[in-house]
Write a protein that holds these residues in place. Structure first.
Motif, PDB file in Angstrom:
ATOM      1  N   ASN A  86       0.802  -1.222   0.000  1.00  0.00           N
ATOM      2  CA  ASN A  86       0.000   0.000   0.000  1.00  0.00           C
ATOM      3  C   ASN A  86       0.840   1.281   0.000  1.00  0.00           C
ATOM      4  OD1 ASN A  86      -2.475   1.750   0.810  1.00  0.00           O
ATOM      5  ND2 ASN A  86      -1.029   2.026   2.522  1.00  0.00           N
ATOM      6  N   ALA A  87       2.019   1.250   0.626  1.00  0.00           N
ATOM      7  CA  ALA A  87       2.825   2.472   0.760  1.00  0.00           C
ATOM      8  C   ALA A  87       3.043   3.096  -0.619  1.00  0.00           C
ATOM      9  CB  ALA A  87       4.170   2.150   1.401  1.00  0.00           C
ATOM     10  N   GLY A  88       2.819   4.393  -0.704  1.00  0.00           N
ATOM     11  CA  GLY A  88       3.006   5.064  -1.983  1.00  0.00           C
ATOM     12  C   GLY A  88       3.158   6.553  -1.770  1.00  0.00           C
ATOM     13  N   ILE A  89       3.824   7.206  -2.729  1.00  0.00           N
ATOM     14  CA  ILE A  89       3.963   8.666  -2.690  1.00  0.00           C
ATOM     15  C   ILE A  89       3.598   9.227  -4.063  1.00  0.00           C
ATOM     16  CG2 ILE A  89       5.720   8.709  -0.869  1.00  0.00           C
ATOM     17  CD1 ILE A  89       7.846   9.138  -3.087  1.00  0.00           C
ATOM     18  N   SER A  90       3.190  10.504  -4.068  1.00  0.00           N
ATOM     19  CA  SER A  90       2.828  11.120  -5.353  1.00  0.00           C
ATOM     20  C   SER A  90       4.012  11.847  -5.965  1.00  0.00           C
ATOM     21  CB  SER A  90       1.673  12.095  -5.163  1.00  0.00           C
ATOM     22  OG  SER A  90       2.090  13.171  -4.359  1.00  0.00           O
ATOM     23  N   GLY A  91       4.904  12.365  -5.125  1.00  0.00           N
ATOM     24  CA  GLY A  91       5.917  13.285  -5.625  1.00  0.00           C
ATOM     25  C   GLY A  91       5.279  14.656  -5.770  1.00  0.00           C
ATOM     26  N   SER A  92       6.116  15.681  -5.909  1.00  0.00           N
ATOM     27  CA  SER A  92       5.562  17.033  -6.013  1.00  0.00           C
ATOM     28  C   SER A  92       4.896  17.217  -7.375  1.00  0.00           C
ATOM     29  CB  SER A  92       6.670  18.069  -5.802  1.00  0.00           C
ATOM     30  OG  SER A  92       7.632  17.936  -6.810  1.00  0.00           O
ATOM     31  N   LEU A  93       3.961  18.136  -7.426  1.00  0.00           N
ATOM     32  CA  LEU A  93       3.203  18.392  -8.658  1.00  0.00           C
ATOM     33  C   LEU A  93       3.464  19.825  -9.129  1.00  0.00           C
ATOM     34  CD1 LEU A  93      -0.144  16.742  -7.484  1.00  0.00           C
ATOM     35  CD2 LEU A  93       1.473  15.788  -9.138  1.00  0.00           C
ATOM     36  N   PRO A  94       3.373  20.144 -10.402  1.00  0.00           N
ATOM     37  CA  PRO A  94       3.052  19.252 -11.520  1.00  0.00           C
ATOM     38  C   PRO A  94       4.255  18.395 -11.930  1.00  0.00           C
ATOM     39  CG  PRO A  94       3.497  21.450 -12.344  1.00  0.00           C
ATOM     40  CD  PRO A  94       3.613  21.528 -10.844  1.00  0.00           C
ATOM     41  N   GLN A  95       3.978  17.396 -12.771  1.00  0.00           N
ATOM     42  CA  GLN A  95       5.034  16.474 -13.207  1.00  0.00           C
ATOM     43  C   GLN A  95       5.058  16.428 -14.731  1.00  0.00           C
ATOM     44  OE1 GLN A  95       4.308  12.729 -11.221  1.00  0.00           O
ATOM     45  NE2 GLN A  95       4.679  13.596  -9.190  1.00  0.00           N
ATOM     46  N   SER A  96       5.612  17.454 -15.316  1.00  0.00           N
ATOM     47  CA  SER A  96       5.670  17.528 -16.782  1.00  0.00           C
ATOM     48  C   SER A  96       6.644  16.488 -17.339  1.00  0.00           C
ATOM     49  CB  SER A  96       6.136  18.932 -17.185  1.00  0.00           C
ATOM     50  OG  SER A  96       6.634  18.909 -18.498  1.00  0.00           O
ATOM     51  N   ALA A  97       6.216  15.822 -18.404  1.00  0.00           N
ATOM     52  CA  ALA A  97       7.091  14.854 -19.078  1.00  0.00           C
ATOM     53  C   ALA A  97       8.317  15.557 -19.672  1.00  0.00           C
ATOM     54  CB  ALA A  97       6.317  14.138 -20.177  1.00  0.00           C
ATOM     55  N   GLU A  98       8.163  16.852 -19.971  1.00  0.00           N
ATOM     56  CA  GLU A  98       9.268  17.589 -20.590  1.00  0.00           C
ATOM     57  C   GLU A  98      10.294  18.045 -19.564  1.00  0.00           C
ATOM     58  OE1 GLU A  98       8.560  20.537 -23.796  1.00  0.00           O
ATOM     59  OE2 GLU A  98       6.465  20.253 -23.247  1.00  0.00           O
ATOM     60  N   THR A  99       9.812  18.383 -18.356  1.00  0.00           N
ATOM     61  CA  THR A  99      10.733  19.075 -17.443  1.00  0.00           C
ATOM     62  C   THR A  99      10.888  18.461 -16.057  1.00  0.00           C
ATOM     63  OG1 THR A  99       8.902  20.501 -16.760  1.00  0.00           O
ATOM     64  CG2 THR A  99      10.334  21.331 -18.522  1.00  0.00           C
ATOM     65  N   PHE A 100      10.035  17.523 -15.653  1.00  0.00           N
ATOM     66  CA  PHE A 100      10.137  17.018 -14.280  1.00  0.00           C
ATOM     67  C   PHE A 100      11.470  16.288 -14.124  1.00  0.00           C
ATOM     68  CE2 PHE A 100       8.406  14.429 -10.583  1.00  0.00           C
ATOM     69  CZ  PHE A 100       8.294  15.520  -9.741  1.00  0.00           C
ATOM     70  N   GLU A 101      12.196  16.658 -13.083  1.00  0.00           N
ATOM     71  CA  GLU A 101      13.575  16.154 -12.933  1.00  0.00           C
ATOM     72  C   GLU A 101      13.625  14.644 -12.774  1.00  0.00           C
ATOM     73  OE1 GLU A 101      15.851  18.054  -9.925  1.00  0.00           O
ATOM     74  OE2 GLU A 101      15.583  20.032 -10.825  1.00  0.00           O
ATOM     75  N   VAL A 102      14.582  14.040 -13.426  1.00  0.00           N
ATOM     76  CA  VAL A 102      14.711  12.583 -13.383  1.00  0.00           C
ATOM     77  C   VAL A 102      14.944  12.110 -11.940  1.00  0.00           C
ATOM     78  CG1 VAL A 102      16.149  10.643 -14.122  1.00  0.00           C
ATOM     79  CG2 VAL A 102      15.448  12.368 -15.767  1.00  0.00           C
ATOM     80  N   SER A 103      15.681  12.898 -11.159  1.00  0.00           N
ATOM     81  CA  SER A 103      15.930  12.491  -9.769  1.00  0.00           C
ATOM     82  C   SER A 103      14.614  12.420  -8.985  1.00  0.00           C
ATOM     83  CB  SER A 103      16.902  13.457  -9.093  1.00  0.00           C
ATOM     84  OG  SER A 103      16.358  14.753  -9.105  1.00  0.00           O
ATOM     85  N   ALA A 104      13.681  13.336  -9.309  1.00  0.00           N
ATOM     86  CA  ALA A 104      12.379  13.340  -8.620  1.00  0.00           C
ATOM     87  C   ALA A 104      11.529  12.158  -9.089  1.00  0.00           C
ATOM     88  CB  ALA A 104      11.664  14.661  -8.872  1.00  0.00           C
ATOM     89  N   ILE A 105      11.660  11.829 -10.370  1.00  0.00           N
ATOM     90  CA  ILE A 105      10.924  10.664 -10.905  1.00  0.00           C
ATOM     91  C   ILE A 105      11.459   9.390 -10.251  1.00  0.00           C
ATOM     92  CG2 ILE A 105      10.374   9.331 -12.987  1.00  0.00           C
ATOM     93  CD1 ILE A 105      10.506  11.915 -14.596  1.00  0.00           C
ATOM     94  N   ARG A 106      12.793   9.307 -10.131  1.00  0.00           N
ATOM     95  CA  ARG A 106      13.411   8.117  -9.503  1.00  0.00           C
ATOM     96  C   ARG A 106      12.909   7.926  -8.077  1.00  0.00           C
ATOM     97  NH1 ARG A 106      18.746   8.965 -11.918  1.00  0.00           N
ATOM     98  NH2 ARG A 106      18.824   7.451 -13.608  1.00  0.00           N
TER      99      ARG A 106
END
Ligand SMILES: NC(=O)c1ccc[n+]([C@@H]2O[C@H](COP(=O)([O-])OP(=O)(O)OC[C@H]3O[C@@H](n4cnc5c(N)ncnc54)[C@H](OP(=O)(O)O)[C@@H]3O)[C@@H](O)[C@H]2O)c1
Length: 245
Positions: A86-106
């Protein structure tokens, strides 16, 4: 007595799912990355009359904590009947495919995808010792590629380069694992609790946490004759809540 582990169960959907399973007579490990928060959750449920609960420290991004939790359950129970990832996180928003940092996606993938895999692999030997183990991977409708391709879907514009894609990856892993375990009694499904009012979304979701937890719990208590390799969504308008991948 059947034993269940729910990750991220110190609050919200995981916490209410723990309440339901303990009410069904399961011994429930309240997975928590902060043991004090898990113990508080256990105290709250015990004050409500439930008894078969224990807090278990497990940070799904920390291999050592996963291994320690696995050893504890093995020593105390020798098997695990139900694993709710169940544990999950959303990460900060917005999450643009063009600009959201790879480190944040990881970071999002570390919890929502790699964390689930590491916990699942650690506990599979104990799930195999149960009569009919169950794995419920808590996913999201935002992980559905089919719905994300349908402009008439109400959540069509809710595109997130990290969160939604991490749940799509989790869904894919669910399919692979269910296939590998097809000749065992273990059932593996992806369960979307629906858009629910929790801290996760600053309580914006329309669904009540108790109802969404009941939806997750329904698929956590299935037997060997239950579905496997399926994606069920609380938000799905289909008869059996099956959701397109
Ligand atoms: N709420 C919704 O609308 C919704 C919709 C679809 C799917 N979901 C999914 O449902 C699940 C639960 O969501 P929720 O709404 O209950 O979220 P929540 O209120 O934010 O609770 C998340 C839980 O996960 C724990 N957690 C986060 N990272 C962790 C880690 N690395 N290791 C262990 N535990 C960790 C949190 O612990 P702390 O208290 O220590 O932070 C907390 O107990 C998530 O997988 C989410 O993606 C939610």
């Amino acid at each position: 007595m059947k034993t269940a582990l729910i990750t991220g169960a110190n609050k919200s959907i995981g916490f209410e799912t723990a309440r339901i399973l303990a009410g069904h007579g399961y011994f429930v490990y309240i997975g928590c990355r902060d043991l004090a928060k898990g113990q508080q959750a256990v105290e709250q449920l015990k004050a409500d009359g439930l008894t078969t609960l224990e807090a278990l420290q497990i940070d799904v991004t920390d291999k050592a904590s996963i291994e320690a939790a696995q050893q504890y359950v093995e020593q105390n129970n020798g098997k695990l009947d139900v694993l709710v990832n169940n544990a999950g996180i959303s990460g900060s928003l917005p999450q643009s495919a063009e600009t959201f940092e790879v480190s944040a996606i990881r970071e999002v993938y570390d919890t929502n995808f790699f964390g689930v895999i590491e916990v699942t692999q650690a506990f599979l030997p104990l799930l195999k010792k149960a009569e009919a183990g169950v794995i419920a991977n808590v996913t999201s409708g935002l992980g559905s590629l089919t719905l994300h391709s349908d402009p008439s879907w109400p959540y069509y514009p809710y595109k997130t380069a990290a969160y939604g894609t991490s749940k799509s990856a989790l869904n894919a892993y669910t399919i692979v694992l269910a296939y590998e375990l097809r000749d065992t009694p273990i059932r593996v499904n992806a369960i979307d609790p629906g858009y629910t009012a929790t801290d996760f979304n600053n309580h914006q979701g329309p669904l009540k946490v108790e109802d969404s937890a009941a939806f997750v719990a329904k698929y956590a208590v299935i037997g060997a004759d239950g579905p496997t390799g399926k994606f069920f969504s609380h938000d799905a308008q289909t008869e059996n809540n099956e959701c397109p991948w």
